[in-house]
Structure formats: structure tokens, C-alpha cells
Design a protein around this motif. Structure first.
Motif, mmCIF file in Angstrom:
data_model
loop_
_atom_site.group_PDB
_atom_site.id
_atom_site.type_symbol
_atom_site.label_atom_id
_atom_site.label_comp_id
_atom_site.label_asym_id
_atom_site.label_seq_id
_atom_site.Cartn_x
_atom_site.Cartn_y
_atom_site.Cartn_z
ATOM 1 N N GLN B 303 18.221 45.175 42.771
ATOM 2 C CA GLN B 303 18.063 44.661 41.536
ATOM 3 C C GLN B 303 18.211 42.961 41.839
ATOM 4 N N ASN B 304 17.514 42.404 40.811
ATOM 5 C CA ASN B 304 17.352 40.722 40.920
ATOM 6 C C ASN B 304 18.135 40.216 39.560
ATOM 7 N N ASN B 305 18.417 41.218 38.734
ATOM 8 C CA ASN B 305 19.024 40.654 37.030
ATOM 9 C C ASN B 305 20.382 40.984 37.343
ATOM 10 N N VAL B 306 21.155 39.944 37.135
ATOM 11 C CA VAL B 306 22.745 40.022 37.498
ATOM 12 C C VAL B 306 23.461 40.832 36.604
ATOM 13 N N LYS B 307 22.817 41.140 35.243
ATOM 14 C CA LYS B 307 23.536 42.223 34.294
ATOM 15 C C LYS B 307 23.115 43.718 34.811
ATOM 16 N N ARG B 308 21.927 43.686 35.400
ATOM 17 C CA ARG B 308 21.365 44.954 35.786
ATOM 18 C C ARG B 308 22.211 45.447 37.110
ATOM 19 N N LEU B 309 22.418 44.480 37.768
ATOM 20 C CA LEU B 309 23.145 44.659 39.087
ATOM 21 C C LEU B 309 24.589 45.027 38.761
ATOM 22 N N LEU B 310 25.307 44.348 37.745
ATOM 23 C CA LEU B 310 26.650 44.698 37.257
ATOM 24 C C LEU B 310 26.687 46.346 36.785
ATOM 25 N N ALA B 311 25.570 46.595 36.143
ATOM 26 C CA ALA B 311 25.337 47.806 35.577
ATOM 27 C C ALA B 311 25.371 49.135 36.507
ATOM 28 N N ALA B 349 36.146 39.601 34.558
ATOM 29 C CA ALA B 349 35.685 38.211 35.149
ATOM 30 C C ALA B 349 34.508 37.927 35.484
ATOM 31 N N ALA B 350 33.818 39.023 35.908
ATOM 32 C CA ALA B 350 32.466 38.729 36.487
ATOM 33 C C ALA B 350 31.749 38.594 35.225
ATOM 34 N N PHE B 351 31.964 39.422 34.123
ATOM 35 C CA PHE B 351 31.096 39.297 32.929
ATOM 36 C C PHE B 351 31.176 37.999 32.256
ATOM 37 N N LEU B 352 32.609 37.515 32.457
ATOM 38 C CA LEU B 352 32.945 36.183 31.678
ATOM 39 C C LEU B 352 31.914 34.864 32.310
ATOM 40 N N PHE B 353 31.965 34.833 33.573
ATOM 41 C CA PHE B 353 31.450 33.802 34.179
ATOM 42 C C PHE B 353 29.815 34.250 34.044
ATOM 43 N N VAL B 354 29.342 35.339 33.928
ATOM 44 C CA VAL B 354 27.816 35.613 34.032
ATOM 45 C C VAL B 354 27.702 35.184 32.310
ATOM 46 N N ASN B 355 28.422 35.401 31.572
ATOM 47 C CA ASN B 355 28.259 35.119 30.086
ATOM 48 C C ASN B 355 28.098 33.773 29.867
ATOM 49 N N ALA B 382 35.158 30.768 42.028
ATOM 50 C CA ALA B 382 35.795 31.786 41.214
ATOM 51 C C ALA B 382 34.806 33.195 41.065
ATOM 52 N N LEU B 383 33.345 32.804 41.198
ATOM 53 C CA LEU B 383 32.583 33.884 41.020
ATOM 54 C C LEU B 383 32.421 34.664 42.319
ATOM 55 N N VAL B 384 32.678 33.810 43.366
ATOM 56 C CA VAL B 384 32.696 34.515 44.810
ATOM 57 C C VAL B 384 33.881 35.237 45.132
ATOM 58 N N ILE B 385 35.032 34.924 44.607
ATOM 59 C CA ILE B 385 35.968 35.630 44.683
ATOM 60 C C ILE B 385 36.004 37.001 43.878
ATOM 61 N N VAL B 386 35.419 37.028 42.625
ATOM 62 C CA VAL B 386 35.145 38.203 41.827
ATOM 63 C C VAL B 386 34.227 39.022 42.711
ATOM 64 N N MET B 387 33.243 38.696 43.074
ATOM 65 C CA MET B 387 32.309 39.338 43.912
ATOM 66 C C MET B 387 32.962 40.011 45.172
ATOM 67 N N ILE B 388 33.801 39.535 45.985
ATOM 68 C CA ILE B 388 34.602 40.061 47.156
ATOM 69 C C ILE B 388 35.410 41.101 46.475
ATOM 70 N N PHE B 466 38.700 29.702 30.645
ATOM 71 C CA PHE B 466 40.316 29.777 30.964
ATOM 72 C C PHE B 466 40.702 31.140 31.361
ATOM 73 N N ILE B 467 40.278 32.037 30.433
ATOM 74 C CA ILE B 467 40.656 33.646 30.817
ATOM 75 C C ILE B 467 40.136 34.145 32.068
ATOM 76 N N GLY B 468 38.778 33.561 32.344
ATOM 77 C CA GLY B 468 38.100 34.057 33.476
ATOM 78 C C GLY B 468 39.082 33.464 34.580
ATOM 79 N N PHE B 469 39.352 32.352 34.856
ATOM 80 C CA PHE B 469 40.097 31.923 36.007
ATOM 81 C C PHE B 469 41.699 32.499 35.849
ATOM 82 N N PHE B 470 42.001 32.513 34.732
ATOM 83 C CA PHE B 470 43.335 33.367 34.881
ATOM 84 C C PHE B 470 43.150 34.784 35.411
ATOM 85 N N LEU B 471 42.098 35.352 35.081
ATOM 86 C CA LEU B 471 41.682 36.821 35.672
ATOM 87 C C LEU B 471 41.730 36.704 37.165
ATOM 88 N N VAL B 472 40.810 35.557 37.573
ATOM 89 C CA VAL B 472 40.972 35.447 39.055
ATOM 90 C C VAL B 472 42.200 35.441 39.762
#
Lengths: 171, 496
Positions: B303-311, B349-355, B382-388, B466-472
């Protein structure tokens, strides 16, 4: 007495299957829609014979009165060329037939194995509508209310979806 | 009849969160009648306030159920209040809160925003009822409430793609619930009752012939699997996630899915029939889990599309949650609860940053994220941490969650000699390695590639970030200090 109920039961079931077969094999969508009316009417008759008058009336009002009329209107309004009916075609007939028949065999065999003794039979002289009304507002109050919310949501949803305009049509 | 009415009025006091949700739904509907299009910030604030009230009520229930010994039947046993259901409700309200905080991003259709928030409440109500349901009728109706609301929300991008996805979703969903309803009618024929924890229900199923019981249970299971987008009922997920607005996709990946897992946990306890079931459900579930994990991970690779990947990733995560059901023990069920809580944190968190990236910079593909770390270091890290965390590596809560599920599987292998638990454990571990390839694709682009065109530096401070970083931070904390979450989960009792 038993035979008297059973004869019309089999007649109506046979008719229902016949109409369903027409839906399946006709290529004209309008014929299919009209046979659907026949199927629904026969099913309603079966409900009456099974002493479920309330369900029978609901079936008539919702399916025959609402859904099928809507369907026929839909077919007629979208069918712009009047002399030609909307033709549908089917694909993968062979595979579809095999799957359908094997599914039918498994389900039919399964139904034969069910012991229907667990379901309590109702006495015939009970007033069906009365009982349903009481049960809906006592035992089944919560499902009744959930259904109300589902309908509200569906209403809002249909107005949102049908009411939106894209930018092009706006101008 | 008098006692039934007394039972209904008595139940109202334990039904406050749901009543609050319905009232908020109606209030939002009325508020939406005024000046639509200009007040959408107000609707968001209103929705957040209503959710906060609901959260307070749910937490209040948590304190009440603490001293419950048995499940509390409400409304003539249509639903049951248990500590597990209150835990799920807390997760669902939290998910709804974060979704609403993401806002209604569609600038062209601002006049639809009150309906958008209102429908979010509809999904939440369905989820609440589903996790408490104790009757096949309630299960069916709450699944319908969840699904119908979800079909409508899918079309909220108001473009051709989202319409198409919504219609696909509707068709698959209608077929799935039709099959489920047919299965439920068989269950009624076998037992003569719809209450799933009734003695008559269980007794009828034990006495029933093996074939109709198996068919009925599998047909009912299919509808539930559809809701959690586990294989083979997952086909709708990628299209819907891609075409729906990003907050909606985030919502779908959390609330309906976890509510589905909640009812599935109960349903598996029922059809296991105290071990006297003619079917070995562990094998069925283990197969479902393996297929879900496999399909999710292997399809995500391309997958190349981030949302599809998350699906696809969410399909794989459903597989891991079902893996917890395979182990079938109290530890395993607690592991599922832990995993769900962590899944909420990391997926949201992933969706927050992607959004954020999609709305501000128009990023949709993985390549778009090139060199993000040079421009927005904080967001990149933050995104790297979420993906890990989604991969399931330390030092994140994702690791702890997977670890608990895998150790529950191992325990079930050692204690009951269940071979399928071992196969599933090995398969799951292998797949975690495969998952590395696609989850780390995004960090690879963020860190090691240089951007050709850098987005302009801009402030990234907003409520959702802010919520995203809090979640991380929470994801990291849940690795180093999982005790507080574990303490909450340990006070849950699975009495049945």
C-alpha cells in the motif's frame, strides 16, 4: 381441520416460490418488481395461516405498500426509453448455481435436524395485536426505543445524503 | 406486568450514560437547525461537553459496578451492566471524544457539521448498547444502529469515492446482518428464547443437534466478525477507510470494532457451552485470527496510501484481538482489554497526525512524508513512535499489549495442550516481523529521505495535535508503567 389449513398453506408457499422463480429468471426488471408483489402477498397469506395477523398486516403495509411501490416507481422513472424495459443479466451462472444448491442442501438438512419442540406454541384464540402492544411496552421496551433511535438516525441520514449539492450544481 | 414496569423504572438509574447520549443527540439536532454553516465550532464544543458529561456518568457507573457480584440485569434482562461493559463504554466514549476533537474537516460542507457530530453520538449509543447486550434482539438492533450510522458517516466526504464506498459498505453490511439474523432465528428455533445467558438458552443449545447448532452459531458469528472487520468479512474496510473522512475512519477503527470484540467475548463464552460444544471453537477462531493477521499484513505491504495502510493494519489488529479469544482464559480476556486500550491510544494517535498532515499539507501518500523530521521534528518523532507502537516493539505500550496476548496463548498451550494456540503464537510472531516492513516505511521516509519541497514552517499547536502528543506520551508510559491500567483491568470481573 388440520387439512383445511394445510391445503392453502401449501398453495400459497408454492405460489411464493413460483413468483420468486420469476424474479430470478426474468430479465425485465419491471416484471421482477411485479412478481415481488406476488411473493410478498403470498408470504403475508402464510403469516395469516400461521396466526400471525399482526406480522401479516405489517408485511402488507411495509413491503407491498411501501417498498415495492417505491421500487416500481424507481424503475418507471429511470426507464426513459419507454418501449424498452430495463434488462439485467447475470454472470457466473454455473458457479452461482453450484454454490446456491450446496448452500440449500446444507441449510435444508440443518433445518430438518432442528427439534422445534423448544418453541412454545400460542393458543389460537389469543388476541395477537393486544399482546404485541403490551409486550412492546413492557418486556421489549428497550429494543422498541432502540428501533426509534435507528429510525431517527436513518431519517437524518437520508436527508443529509439527498440534500447535499456539489459545487457545480450550486452555481 | 406490574413487576415488569417496576423493573423498567428501576433500570433507568443504571442507564444514565445512554440516556445522556440520546438527549445530546436530540439537542445537537435542534441546535443544528439554527444558522447552520457558521456555528460549526459551537457544535463541536457542545458535542465535546456532552461527551464529557457522558464520561462522568460512565466513570460514576464504574464506581457503582465495583461492588457488583453478579451482572446487573436491566430492562427485563435486555441488557446487563457488568464491570467489563463499563470498561468498554469508557474506551468507546474516549474514542468518540478524540474523534469529535478532530473536528469536521470538510470546509465545503460546513452546514452538515451538526449532523456529523450527531451521528457520532449514534455510533456511540450503538456501541454502548452492544457491549451491554444480553439478548439476541438487542444485539441485532444495536449492530444495526452502529452500521446504519456508519454507512451515513462514510458518505460524509461528499464526493464520488465516498458515495461508492458507502454503497459498498451498505451492501456488504446488509448481507452480513441478513445472514446474522437468519442464524439468530435458528437459535430461537433451537432454544425458544432470545436471552443469551438464560438457562433455557444454554440448555437448548446443549441438547440441540450438532449441525443446526454449528450453522446457527457460525452465521451469527459472521455478522459479528463483519463489525470487527476480521477476515473473511473484512473486504469493505480498505475502501471505506480510504474514502471516508479521516476522523470517521479513525472512529470506525476504534468504536464499532472494540464494541464488536466486547460482544464477541461474551458470545464465545455462550457458544462454548461450558466446554460441551460439538465444535472446537479454538480452531475456528485460530483460523480466523491467522487469516486476518495474514491478509492485513501482506496486503499492507503494497500500500502507498497512508489511510489504506492503516486500514489493513486495523484488520491485522482485529486478528490479534481474536487471537486473545483463542487462548480463552481470564488472563487472555484481560490481555484483550489491555490490548484494546493500547490500540485505542496508538491508532487514534496515528489518525490524529495523519489527519493533520492531510488537512494542512495535503499529504495522502507515504512518499509525501519525505523529510518531515527536518521541517516538523516534533511531529515526525511522534509519528515514528506511533508506528513503532503499532508494530509492537518496545519501548511502547504496543509491545506490552502484544506480549500479554502472546503469553496468554503460550499459557493456553502449556496448560491445556492446545496446539492451535502454539501455531497461532508462531504465526503471530512471524507476522510481527513482516509488519515491520510496512510500518517502518513511514518512519523511513520521514527520517532518511530528503524532501524536495518542504512544507512551510507553521505552528502545529492545535487541540488535536495536543491530544496526539498526549496519546504518544501515554503510549510510552504504558510501556514503562503499565500498572495503573493493569490495576483497572484487574478489577474487572468476567462473572457470567
Amino acid at each position: 381441520m388440520v387439512v383445511l389449513i394445510e391445503i392453502p398453506f401449501y398453495i400459497f408457499s408454492g405460489l411464493a416460490i413460483l413468483f420468486a422463480g420469476v424474479i430470478l429468471f426474468t430479465k425485465n426488471l419491471l416484471y421482477g418488481a411485479f412478481s415481488l408483489v406476488g411473493t410478498f402477498l403470498c408470504v403475508a397469506a402464510i403469516y395469516v395461516l400461521a396466526q400471525a395477523e399482526f406480522v401479516a398486516v405489517t408485511q402488507l403495509m411495509v413491503y407491498v405498500g411501501g417498498i415495492v411501490v417505491l421500487l416500481i416507481f424507481g424503475v418507471m422513472l429511470t426507464n426513459k426509453i419507454t418501449d424498452k424495459g430495463i434488462i439485467t443479466s447475470s454472470y457466473n451462472r454455473f458457479l452461482g448455481a453450484i454454490i446456491a444448491i450446496s448452500l440449500f442442501v446444507v441449510l435444508f438438512y440443518g433445518i430438518l435436524k432442528i427439534n422445534f419442540g423448544a418453541v412454545k406454541g400460542q393458543s389460537a384464540d389469543m388476541n395477537n395485536v393486544n399482546q404485541i402492544g403490551v409486550e412492546l411496552l413492557t418486556e421489549y421496551l428497550l429494543p422498541f426505543e432502540i428501533a426509534a433511535v435507528v429510525l431517527l438516525i436513518a431519517l437524518i441520514g437520508s436527508s443529509v445524503i439527498s440534500g447535499y449539492k456539489t459545487k457545480e450544481t450550486d452555481e | 406486568m406490574q413487576e415488569k414496569l417496576t423493573a423498567i423504572t428501576g433500570s433507568m438509574g443504571y442507564f444514565l450514560p445512554e440516556i445522556a447520549i440520546v438527549i445530546s443527540l436530540v439537542l445537537l439536532l435542534i441546535a443544528g437547525l439554527f444558522n447552520a454553516g457558521r456555528l460549526n465550532k459551537l457544535y463541536q464544543v457542545l458535542a465535546l461537553a456532552f461527551l464529557a458529561v457522558t464520561m462522568v456518568l460512565v466513570v460514576g457507573q464504574w464506581q457503582e459496578v465495583g461492588d457488583l457480584v453478579r451482572p446487573l440485569p436491566l430492562f427485563n434482562n435486555m441488557v446487563q451492566l457488568t464491570s467489563v461493559s463499563v470498561f468498554w463504554k469508557m474506551i468507546c466514549v474516549l474514542g468518540a471524544f478524540i474523534t469529535v476533537a478532530m473536528g469536521f474537516g470538510n470546509q465545503d460542507f460546513k452546514d452538515k457539521s451538526s449532523e456529523y457530530y450527531l451521528l457520532a453520538f449514534g455510533v456511540l449509543l450503538g456501541a454502548h448498547l452492544l457491549v451491554m447486550a444480553n439478548n439476541l434482539l438487542t444485539i441485532y438492533l444495536s449492530i444495526e444502529l452502529l452500521s446504519i450510522t456508519a454507512y451515513i458517516l462514510t458518505s460524509f466526504s461528499f464526493n464520488a469515492a465516498s458515495k461508492e464506498a458507502a454503497v459498498k459498505y451498505l451492501l456488504f453490511g446488509a448481507a452480513a446482518s441478513g445472514v446474522m439474523l437468519f442464524g439468530m432465528s435458528w437459535l430461537y428455533a433451537l432454544t425458544g428464547t432470545l436471552t443469551i445467558d438464560d438457562v433455557q438458552f444454554l440448555d437448548g443449545l446443549i441438547k440441540a443437534n450438532a449441525l443446526p447448532f454449528t450453522l446457527a452459531a457460525i452465521m451469527t458469528l459472521a455478522g459479528l466478525l463483519y463489525k470487527i472487520s476480521a477476515a473473511p468479512m473484512h473486504i469493505w474496510a480498505p475502501d471505506v477507510y480510504t474514502a471516508a473522512p479521516t476522523p470517521v475512519a479513525a472512529y470506525f477503527s476504534i468504536v464499532p470494532k472494540l464494541a464488536g470484540i466486547g460482544i464477541l467475548m461474551k458470545w464465545m463464552m455462550v457458544i462454548n457451552l461450558f466446554g460441551s460444544s460439538p465444535v472446537n471453537w479454538t480452531i475456528v477462531l485460530a483460523t480466523i485470527a491467522m487469516i486476518s493477521i495474514g491478509i492485513g499484513n501482506f496486503s499492507a505491504l503494497w500500500q502507498n496510501n497512508v489511510k489504506r495502510l492503516l486500514a489493513y493494519s486495523s484488520i491485522a489488529h482485529s486478528g490479534f484481538l481474536v487471537a486473545g479469544l483463542v487462548a480463552y482464559s481470564e488472563t487472555a480476556y484481560k490481555a484483550i482489554l489491555f490490548y484494546s486500550a493500547i490500540y485505542l491510544l496508538m491508532n487514534m494517535a496515528a489518525f490524529l497526525f495523519v489527519n493533520h498532515a492531510e488537512k494542512e499539507w495535503g499529504y495522502t501518500k507515504v512518499e509525501d512524508y519525505k523529510g518531515l523530521i527536518n521541517v516538523q521534528p516534533l511531529l515526525g518523532v511522534a509519528l515514528v513512535i506511533v508506528m513503532i507502537a503499532l508494530t509492537g516493539l518496545p519501548p511502547t505500550g504496543g509491545f506490552t499489549g502484544k506480549f500479554l496476548i502472546f503469553s496468554a496463548l503460550w499459557d493456553s498451550y502449556v496448560e491445556s495442550g492446545n496446539d492451535w494456540s502454539l501455531y497461532l503464537l508462531i504465526f503471530g510472531l512471524m507476522n510481527t516481523v513482516i509488519a515491520l516492513f510496512y510500518y517502518l516505511k513511514l518512519p523511513y521516509y520521514i527520517i532518511f529521505k530528503n524532501a524536495e519541497q518542504k512544507p512551510q514552517k507553521q505552528l502545529i499547536f492545535s487541540l488535536q495535535n495536543f491530544i496526539g502528543f498526549f496519546l504518544v506520551v501515554m503510549i510510552l508510559l504504558s510501556f514503562f508503567k503499565p500498572d495503573s491500567l493493569m490495576r483497572i483491568i484487574n478489577s474487572v470481573s468476567f462473572a457470567f
